[in-house]
Enzyme design. Structure first.
Site, PDB file in Angstrom:
ATOM      1  CG  HIS A  14      63.274  45.660  35.171  1.00  0.00           C
ATOM      2  ND1 HIS A  14      63.080  44.912  34.030  1.00  0.00           N
ATOM      3  CD2 HIS A  14      64.482  45.290  35.650  1.00  0.00           C
ATOM      4  CE1 HIS A  14      64.130  44.127  33.833  1.00  0.00           C
ATOM      5  NE2 HIS A  14      64.998  44.346  34.808  1.00  0.00           N
ATOM      6  CG  HIS A  16      68.231  43.460  38.628  1.00  0.00           C
ATOM      7  ND1 HIS A  16      68.004  42.141  38.310  1.00  0.00           N
ATOM      8  CD2 HIS A  16      67.953  44.168  37.503  1.00  0.00           C
ATOM      9  CE1 HIS A  16      67.623  42.059  37.040  1.00  0.00           C
ATOM     10  NE2 HIS A  16      67.574  43.273  36.530  1.00  0.00           N
ATOM     11  CE  LYS A  99      62.908  39.798  32.907  1.00  0.00           C
ATOM     12  NZ  LYS A  99      63.838  40.663  33.598  1.00  0.00           N
ATOM     13  CG  HIS A 136      66.678  40.045  28.903  1.00  0.00           C
ATOM     14  ND1 HIS A 136      67.448  40.929  29.615  1.00  0.00           N
ATOM     15  CD2 HIS A 136      67.300  39.889  27.713  1.00  0.00           C
ATOM     16  CE1 HIS A 136      68.497  41.289  28.891  1.00  0.00           C
ATOM     17  NE2 HIS A 136      68.433  40.658  27.729  1.00  0.00           N
ATOM     18  CG  HIS A 174      65.653  45.757  30.009  1.00  0.00           C
ATOM     19  ND1 HIS A 174      65.519  44.949  28.901  1.00  0.00           N
ATOM     20  CD2 HIS A 174      66.125  44.959  30.994  1.00  0.00           C
ATOM     21  CE1 HIS A 174      65.893  43.722  29.210  1.00  0.00           C
ATOM     22  NE2 HIS A 174      66.253  43.694  30.475  1.00  0.00           N
ATOM     23  CG  LEU A 219      73.647  42.508  28.237  1.00  0.00           C
ATOM     24  CD1 LEU A 219      73.908  41.069  28.609  1.00  0.00           C
ATOM     25  CD2 LEU A 219      73.892  42.725  26.741  1.00  0.00           C
ATOM     26  CG  ASP A 248      67.705  46.494  33.952  1.00  0.00           C
ATOM     27  OD1 ASP A 248      67.661  45.561  34.773  1.00  0.00           O
ATOM     28  OD2 ASP A 248      68.397  46.456  32.918  1.00  0.00           O
TER      29      ASP A 248
HETATM   30  C1  NCD Z   1      70.769  42.742  34.818  1.00  0.00           C
HETATM   31  C2  NCD Z   1      71.477  42.209  36.073  1.00  0.00           C
HETATM   32  O1  NCD Z   1      72.617  42.581  36.312  1.00  0.00           O
HETATM   33  O2  NCD Z   1      70.859  41.445  36.828  1.00  0.00           O
HETATM   34  N1  NCD Z   1      71.756  43.303  33.946  1.00  0.00           N
HETATM   35  C3  NCD Z   1      71.549  44.165  32.916  1.00  0.00           C
HETATM   36  O3  NCD Z   1      72.500  44.490  32.227  1.00  0.00           O
HETATM   37  N2  NCD Z   1      70.374  44.655  32.645  1.00  0.00           N
HETATM   38  C4  NCD Z   1      69.983  41.636  34.176  1.00  0.00           C
HETATM   39  C5  NCD Z   1      68.954  42.110  33.178  1.00  0.00           C
HETATM   40  O4  NCD Z   1      68.031  42.837  33.515  1.00  0.00           O
HETATM   41  O5  NCD Z   1      69.045  41.728  31.997  1.00  0.00           O
HETATM   42 ZN    ZN Z   2      66.934  43.748  34.730  1.00  0.00          ZN
HETATM   43 ZN    ZN Z   3      67.085  41.967  31.337  1.00  0.00          ZN
END
Ligand code: NCD
Ligand code: ZN
Ligand code: ZN
Length: 346
Positions: A14, A16, A99, A136, A174, A219, A248
């Site tokens: 996971h 970003h 997702k 999520h 997460h 989150l 995450d």
């Molecule tokens: C993630 C993001 O910034 O893309 N933020 C987070 O707080 N986890 C989005 C997500 O995974 O929910």
């Molecule tokens: Zn995420």
């Molecule tokens: Zn998320």
């Protein structure tokens, strides 16, 4: 001789990576530790169609450091308009999962799904194709307290989905609560979960005591200590095979986090494995780290196990106060502080 741990090379299930200059800034951290990563599709605009994902994969590959054999695994962002045909198209193109962002739940979720139970034909197509649904897992109703949104998601969304499409592979992403851990432990083997380093190492006091700490805001939001303990038990306990590494890691520029309405997301890719090592050591279960980081995820996704190794050594490292993030700066988890473990070679 400091304590040494040799693990099969891990995968981040996971992640970003963002795009453009931000992508270039953060990708080398993950490529250095991880063999593969599942890339989240919440760009602006989101990665909805196969062609978007393939173009994004090319931009990621172009941003990789010279000689890296890191493999990005691409996902598509589920919307109210995603059809069974799009699922078949995704399967043929090598997309690894869809997702689910409930609309309004988190960063860049505006285009997310308004009611997942209206997408049953699409979910059935995913189930038949063996394409997992990554969730999520938070409800978005304004009358549900933010600390209760994950537990409410289990009852209101997850259980109804599983009832309708029992064979669908689902990753509860997460997870942050004892309720989520227990749900996954008791569910059948097509249900698994990722756990982040921050949810294994921090509780809501770390967010709110002695001043608000925007770099600990993500989150789902950090929960109380008993939930953190439940997560540590889950990833090291009897049903540990159902849980795997998904950082995450979610970079946001310093100024978008340190402001009146700060963004959600913790950046951890710079020291992901070291942070997890701390958590597993705290739980007295370093011997369970390899399965969590390098084996359980690949098995769930039906991917080959990685052949390379990575070596962790119990040697303190100091994390820089910030990193470059295009023209901005990025504050990493543990900024300016120490981590008890270091990676020696990938
Ligand atoms: C993630 C993001 O910034 O893309 N933020 C987070 O707080 N986890 C989005 C997500 O995974 O929910
Ligand atoms: Zn995420
Ligand atoms: Zn998320």
């Amino acid at each position: 001789m400091p304590q040494t741990l040799v693990l099969p090379q891990p995968d981040d299930m996971h992640l970003h990576l963002r795009d453009g200059d931000a992508l270039k800034a953060v990708l080398p951290f993950t490529a250095k530790q991880m063999a593969r990563a599942i890339i989240m599709p919440n760009l602006k605009p989101p990665v909805v169609r196969v062609a978007d994902a393939l173009a994004y994969r090319q931009r990621i590959q172009a941003a990789l450091p010279e000689g890296s054999d890191f493999q990005p695994l691409m996902t598509l962002y589920l919307t109210d308009r995603t059809t069974p045909d799009w699922v078949h198209e995704a399967k043929s193109a090598g997309i690894i999962a869809f997702k689910l962002y409930p609309a309004g739940a988190t960063t860049n979720s505006d285009a997310g799904v308004t009611n997942i139970l209206l997408l049953l034909p699409t979910l059935h197509a995913m189930s038949e194709a063996g394409l997992p649904l990554l969730v999520h897992g938070e409800v978005t109703d304004s009358n549900i307290d933010i600390f209760d949104r994950e537990a409410a998601f289990i009852e209101r969304v997850l259980k109804p989905i599983i009832k309708q499409v029992p064979q669908l592979k689902i990753v509860f992403e997460h997870i942050t609560t004892a309720e989520a851990a227990k749900f996954v432990e008791n569910a059948s083997d097509n249900i698994a979960a990722t756990v982040t380093p921050q949810h294994l190492l921090l509780n809501r006091n770390d967010l709110l005591v002695g001043g608000i700490r925007p770099h600990h805001y993500c989150l789902p939001v950090l929960k109380r200590e008993s939930h953190r303990q439940a997560l540590l038990t889950a990833v090291t306990g009897k049903f540990a095979h159902k849980f795997f590494l998904g950082t995450d890691s979610a970079p946001h520029s310093q100024h978008t986090k340190e402001c009146a309405c700060g963004c959600a997301g913790v950046f951890s890719a710079h020291a992901a494995l070291e942070l997890y090592a701390e958590a597993f050591e705290q739980a007295g279960a370093l011997d369970k780290l390899a399965a969590f980081a390098s084996q359980n995820g690949a098995r769930f996704y039906g991917l080959p196990q990685n052949s390379g190794t990575i070596t962790l050594v119990k040697q303190t490292q100091t994390i820089p106060p910030c990193f470059n993030f295009g023209t901005e700066s990025l504050i990493p988890m543990r900024a300016g502080e120490e981590i008890a473990w270091s990676v020696v070679s990938a």
